[in-house]
Design a protein around this motif. Structure first.
Motif, PDB file in Angstrom:
ATOM      1  N   GLN A  19       1.180  -1.423   0.226  1.00  0.00           N
ATOM      2  CA  GLN A  19       0.048  -0.283  -0.512  1.00  0.00           C
ATOM      3  C   GLN A  19       1.085   1.158   0.163  1.00  0.00           C
ATOM      4  O   GLN A  19       0.316   2.425  -0.001  1.00  0.00           O
ATOM      5  N   GLY A  20       2.348   1.065  -0.090  1.00  0.00           N
ATOM      6  CA  GLY A  20       3.002   1.807   0.033  1.00  0.00           C
ATOM      7  C   GLY A  20       3.520   3.135   1.591  1.00  0.00           C
ATOM      8  O   GLY A  20       3.403   2.144   2.596  1.00  0.00           O
ATOM      9  N   ASP A  21       4.107   3.401   2.009  1.00  0.00           N
ATOM     10  CA  ASP A  21       4.834   4.057   2.366  1.00  0.00           C
ATOM     11  C   ASP A  21       3.548   4.521   3.955  1.00  0.00           C
ATOM     12  O   ASP A  21       3.049   4.806   3.677  1.00  0.00           O
ATOM     13  N   ALA A  22       4.142   4.045   4.559  1.00  0.00           N
ATOM     14  CA  ALA A  22       3.380   3.718   6.479  1.00  0.00           C
ATOM     15  C   ALA A  22       3.058   5.566   6.921  1.00  0.00           C
ATOM     16  O   ALA A  22       2.678   5.650   7.757  1.00  0.00           O
ATOM     17  N   VAL A  23       4.196   5.835   6.492  1.00  0.00           N
ATOM     18  CA  VAL A  23       4.848   7.671   6.678  1.00  0.00           C
ATOM     19  C   VAL A  23       2.823   8.286   6.443  1.00  0.00           C
ATOM     20  O   VAL A  23       2.529   8.582   5.118  1.00  0.00           O
ATOM     21  N   LEU A  24       2.418   8.636   7.286  1.00  0.00           N
ATOM     22  CA  LEU A  24       0.677   9.381   7.339  1.00  0.00           C
ATOM     23  C   LEU A  24       1.485  10.623   6.081  1.00  0.00           C
ATOM     24  O   LEU A  24       1.860  11.613   6.296  1.00  0.00           O
ATOM     25  N   LEU A  25       1.309  11.208   5.268  1.00  0.00           N
ATOM     26  CA  LEU A  25       0.736  12.273   4.258  1.00  0.00           C
ATOM     27  C   LEU A  25      -0.170  13.258   4.690  1.00  0.00           C
ATOM     28  O   LEU A  25      -1.516  12.957   5.422  1.00  0.00           O
ATOM     29  N   GLU A  26       0.229  14.578   4.320  1.00  0.00           N
ATOM     30  CA  GLU A  26      -1.182  16.054   5.009  1.00  0.00           C
ATOM     31  C   GLU A  26      -1.841  15.983   4.120  1.00  0.00           C
ATOM     32  O   GLU A  26      -0.760  16.654   3.309  1.00  0.00           O
ATOM     33  N   PRO A  47      13.597   6.332  -0.806  1.00  0.00           N
ATOM     34  CA  PRO A  47      13.960   6.136  -0.929  1.00  0.00           C
ATOM     35  C   PRO A  47      15.740   4.586  -1.062  1.00  0.00           C
ATOM     36  O   PRO A  47      14.802   4.178  -1.324  1.00  0.00           O
ATOM     37  N   ALA A  48      17.020   5.231  -1.263  1.00  0.00           N
ATOM     38  CA  ALA A  48      17.640   3.492  -1.296  1.00  0.00           C
ATOM     39  C   ALA A  48      17.762   3.211   0.494  1.00  0.00           C
ATOM     40  O   ALA A  48      18.830   4.286   1.418  1.00  0.00           O
ATOM     41  N   GLY A  49      17.586   2.084   0.681  1.00  0.00           N
ATOM     42  CA  GLY A  49      17.579   1.935   2.346  1.00  0.00           C
ATOM     43  C   GLY A  49      16.718   1.409   2.834  1.00  0.00           C
ATOM     44  O   GLY A  49      15.609   1.159   1.986  1.00  0.00           O
ATOM     45  N   GLU A  50      16.646   1.472   4.475  1.00  0.00           N
ATOM     46  CA  GLU A  50      15.212   1.227   5.030  1.00  0.00           C
ATOM     47  C   GLU A  50      13.987   2.267   5.414  1.00  0.00           C
ATOM     48  O   GLU A  50      14.620   3.231   5.098  1.00  0.00           O
ATOM     49  N   THR A  51      12.837   1.382   5.237  1.00  0.00           N
ATOM     50  CA  THR A  51      11.973   1.873   4.639  1.00  0.00           C
ATOM     51  C   THR A  51      10.843   1.196   5.169  1.00  0.00           C
ATOM     52  O   THR A  51      10.633   0.150   6.804  1.00  0.00           O
ATOM     53  N   ARG A  52       9.976   2.286   6.081  1.00  0.00           N
ATOM     54  CA  ARG A  52       8.344   1.233   6.816  1.00  0.00           C
ATOM     55  C   ARG A  52       7.306   1.776   5.377  1.00  0.00           C
ATOM     56  O   ARG A  52       6.865   2.677   5.461  1.00  0.00           O
ATOM     57  N   ASP A  53       6.510   0.880   4.416  1.00  0.00           N
ATOM     58  CA  ASP A  53       6.010   0.153   4.866  1.00  0.00           C
ATOM     59  C   ASP A  53       4.392  -0.047   5.280  1.00  0.00           C
ATOM     60  O   ASP A  53       4.327  -1.017   5.806  1.00  0.00           O
ATOM     61  N   LEU A  54       3.061   0.281   4.250  1.00  0.00           N
ATOM     62  CA  LEU A  54       1.833  -0.820   5.319  1.00  0.00           C
ATOM     63  C   LEU A  54       1.922  -2.013   3.821  1.00  0.00           C
ATOM     64  O   LEU A  54       1.685  -1.890   2.631  1.00  0.00           O
ATOM     65  N   VAL A  67       5.051  -2.573   7.914  1.00  0.00           N
ATOM     66  CA  VAL A  67       7.014  -3.758   7.384  1.00  0.00           C
ATOM     67  C   VAL A  67       8.427  -2.844   7.574  1.00  0.00           C
ATOM     68  O   VAL A  67       8.146  -2.142   6.105  1.00  0.00           O
ATOM     69  N   THR A  68       9.140  -2.940   8.096  1.00  0.00           N
ATOM     70  CA  THR A  68      10.393  -1.845   7.663  1.00  0.00           C
ATOM     71  C   THR A  68      11.393  -3.538   6.870  1.00  0.00           C
ATOM     72  O   THR A  68      11.249  -4.708   7.589  1.00  0.00           O
ATOM     73  N   ARG A  69      12.162  -2.481   6.051  1.00  0.00           N
ATOM     74  CA  ARG A  69      12.624  -3.404   4.978  1.00  0.00           C
ATOM     75  C   ARG A  69      13.923  -2.325   4.431  1.00  0.00           C
ATOM     76  O   ARG A  69      13.355  -1.385   4.201  1.00  0.00           O
ATOM     77  N   ASN A  70      14.508  -3.322   4.079  1.00  0.00           N
ATOM     78  CA  ASN A  70      15.784  -2.582   3.585  1.00  0.00           C
ATOM     79  C   ASN A  70      15.887  -2.554   1.950  1.00  0.00           C
ATOM     80  O   ASN A  70      15.888  -3.966   1.216  1.00  0.00           O
ATOM     81  N   THR A  71      15.514  -1.960   0.666  1.00  0.00           N
ATOM     82  CA  THR A  71      15.039  -1.273  -0.731  1.00  0.00           C
ATOM     83  C   THR A  71      16.774  -2.537  -1.355  1.00  0.00           C
ATOM     84  O   THR A  71      16.542  -2.038  -2.282  1.00  0.00           O
ATOM     85  N   VAL A  72      17.739  -2.162  -0.703  1.00  0.00           N
ATOM     86  CA  VAL A  72      18.730  -2.421  -1.107  1.00  0.00           C
ATOM     87  C   VAL A  72      19.536  -3.635  -0.856  1.00  0.00           C
ATOM     88  O   VAL A  72      19.615  -4.316  -2.226  1.00  0.00           O
ATOM     89  N   THR A  73      18.994  -4.237   0.212  1.00  0.00           N
ATOM     90  CA  THR A  73      19.690  -5.380   0.650  1.00  0.00           C
ATOM     91  C   THR A  73      18.839  -6.351   0.548  1.00  0.00           C
ATOM     92  O   THR A  73      18.423  -7.611   0.848  1.00  0.00           O
ATOM     93  N   HIS A  74      16.727  -6.430   0.646  1.00  0.00           N
ATOM     94  CA  HIS A  74      15.801  -6.972   0.542  1.00  0.00           C
ATOM     95  C   HIS A  74      15.513  -7.555   1.256  1.00  0.00           C
ATOM     96  O   HIS A  74      15.232  -8.748   1.519  1.00  0.00           O
TER      97      HIS A  74
END
Length: 90
Positions: A19-26, A47-54, A67-74
Motif C-alpha cells: 500500500q505504500g509508505d507508512a508515514v502519513l501524508l498531510e 529512498p535506497a535503504g530502510e523504509t516502513r511500508d503498509l 513492514v520495515t525493510r531495506n530496499t538495497v539488501t531486500h
C-alpha cells in the motif's frame, strides 16, 4: 520475499498487497491549488535503504501490517500489526 505475519506466521509476499509508505501524508486543503494536489497525489520518495511500508495480508487474515525493510539488501527487519504502531507513524 517472505513476510512474517504476526497472526499467520511466515508467508510468501504474493499473499500481501503493498500500500505504500507508512508515514502519513498531510492532505492539502481543498483550495490548496493544483501544485499542492499534484505533489500529494503523484510525488513519493524512493529512498535506497530502510523504509516502513503498509501491507495488507489480503490472501490471509486481512491484517494491516507495517513492514520495515531495506530496499538495497531486500532484508525484512520487522513486521508489526499496524493497529499497534499507528500512534508512532508520524
Amino acid at each position: 520475499m517472505r513476510l512474517d505475519c504476526p497472526i499467520c506466521g511466515s508467508r510468501d509476499r504474493r499473499e500481501f498487497y503493498y500500500q505504500g509508505d507508512a508515514v502519513l501524508l498531510e492532505r492539502p486543503a481543498p483550495d490548496a491549488g493544483a501544485a499542492a494536489w499534484d505533489g500529494y497525489l503523484h510525488l513519493r520518495a524512493n529512498p535506497a535503504g530502510e523504509t516502513r511500508d503498509l501491507w495488507l495480508h489480503e490472501s490471509g487474515c486481512g491484517a494491516w501490517l507495517v513492514v520495515t525493510r531495506n530496499t538495497v539488501t531486500h532484508a525484512v527487519e520487522s513486521v508489526e500489526l499496524a493497529s499497534r504502531v499507528k500512534e508512532g507513524l508520524r
